[in-house]
Design a protein around this motif. Structure first.
Motif: not given
Length: 99
Positions: A13-39
Protein backbone atom coordinates in the motif's frame (compact mmCIF):
# COMPACT_ATOMS: atom_id res chain seq x y z
CA UNK A 1 7.95 5.89 18.80
CA UNK A 2 8.55 2.15 19.22
CA UNK A 3 6.22 -0.33 17.55
CA UNK A 4 5.15 -3.74 18.82
CA UNK A 5 7.04 -6.84 17.68
CA UNK A 6 5.54 -8.04 14.41
CA UNK A 7 5.05 -4.51 13.09
CA UNK A 8 6.43 -3.80 9.65
CA UNK A 9 5.83 -1.65 6.62
CA UNK A 10 3.12 -2.89 4.30
CA UNK A 11 4.71 -2.06 0.97
CA UNK A 12 1.63 -3.33 -0.88
CA UNK A 13 0.00 0.00 0.00
CA UNK A 14 2.94 2.37 -0.48
CA UNK A 15 2.50 5.48 -2.62
CA UNK A 16 4.25 8.62 -3.74
CA UNK A 17 2.92 12.12 -4.38
CA UNK A 18 4.89 14.60 -6.45
CA UNK A 19 4.99 18.36 -6.00
CA UNK A 20 8.53 19.33 -7.07
CA UNK A 21 9.79 16.73 -4.54
CA UNK A 22 8.42 13.19 -4.24
CA UNK A 23 6.58 12.55 -0.94
CA UNK A 24 6.67 8.81 -0.22
CA UNK A 25 4.50 6.92 2.28
CA UNK A 26 3.96 3.34 3.44
CA UNK A 27 1.62 2.18 6.23
CA UNK A 28 2.78 0.34 9.33
CA UNK A 29 0.93 -2.96 9.75
CA UNK A 30 1.02 -6.08 11.95
CA UNK A 31 2.03 -9.50 10.74
CA UNK A 32 -0.05 -12.55 11.59
CA UNK A 33 1.55 -14.35 14.54
CA UNK A 34 0.89 -17.81 13.09
CA UNK A 35 2.15 -17.47 9.53
CA UNK A 36 3.95 -14.10 9.50
CA UNK A 37 1.80 -12.69 6.70
CA UNK A 38 0.72 -9.07 6.90
CA UNK A 39 -2.84 -8.51 8.06
CA UNK A 40 -5.12 -6.23 6.10
CA UNK A 41 -6.18 -3.69 8.68
CA UNK A 42 -9.45 -1.77 8.99
CA UNK A 43 -7.44 1.46 9.07
CA UNK A 44 -3.79 2.47 9.12
CA UNK A 45 -2.95 4.96 11.84
CA UNK A 46 0.82 5.13 11.36
CA UNK A 47 2.68 5.74 8.13
CA UNK A 48 6.40 5.79 7.39
CA UNK A 49 7.37 8.78 5.26
CA UNK A 50 10.35 9.80 3.21
CA UNK A 51 11.36 12.43 0.71
CA UNK A 52 12.50 11.50 -2.82
CA UNK A 53 12.94 7.79 -2.01
CA UNK A 54 10.27 6.37 -4.30
CA UNK A 55 9.31 6.81 -7.93
CA UNK A 56 5.66 7.43 -7.18
CA UNK A 57 4.41 4.21 -8.68
CA UNK A 58 2.62 1.85 -6.37
CA UNK A 59 4.72 -0.44 -4.19
CA UNK A 60 7.93 1.52 -4.64
CA UNK A 61 9.06 2.68 -1.17
CA UNK A 62 12.82 2.68 -0.51
CA UNK A 63 13.11 5.16 2.35
CA UNK A 64 15.45 4.84 5.32
CA UNK A 65 15.63 1.36 6.83
CA UNK A 66 12.51 0.14 4.99
CA UNK A 67 13.97 -3.35 4.47
CA UNK A 68 15.60 -3.76 7.90
CA UNK A 69 13.62 -6.47 9.77
CA UNK A 70 15.04 -5.18 13.07
CA UNK A 71 13.78 -1.60 12.60
CA UNK A 72 10.74 -1.19 14.88
CA UNK A 73 10.83 2.50 15.73
CA UNK A 74 10.38 5.85 14.08
CA UNK A 75 10.36 9.57 14.72
CA UNK A 76 7.41 11.89 14.43
CA UNK A 77 7.61 14.29 11.49
CA UNK A 78 8.18 17.74 12.94
CA UNK A 79 8.43 19.84 9.76
CA UNK A 80 4.98 21.38 9.52
CA UNK A 81 5.60 22.65 5.98
CA UNK A 82 6.01 19.05 4.67
CA UNK A 83 3.09 17.47 6.50
CA UNK A 84 0.33 18.51 4.02
CA UNK A 85 2.19 16.87 1.13
CA UNK A 86 2.67 13.60 3.03
CA UNK A 87 -1.00 13.73 3.97
CA UNK A 88 -1.87 14.04 0.26
CA UNK A 89 0.26 10.95 -0.44
CA UNK A 90 -1.58 9.03 2.31
CA UNK A 91 -4.94 10.13 0.92
CA UNK A 92 -3.84 9.04 -2.56
CA UNK A 93 -2.88 5.60 -1.22
CA UNK A 94 -6.16 5.28 0.69
CA UNK A 95 -8.13 6.09 -2.46
CA UNK A 96 -6.04 3.90 -4.79
CA UNK A 97 -6.14 0.84 -2.51
CA UNK A 98 -9.56 1.43 -0.93
CA UNK A 99 -8.12 1.33 2.57
Amino acid sequence: MVFKPGSQLDLRYSMGFRNVDRYCVAPVAMSNSTNGELQTMANYDFWAVGLNCCHGEARDFHCGDFSNPHAHAGLRLMKDNLRPFFRLAVQQAEAAYNI
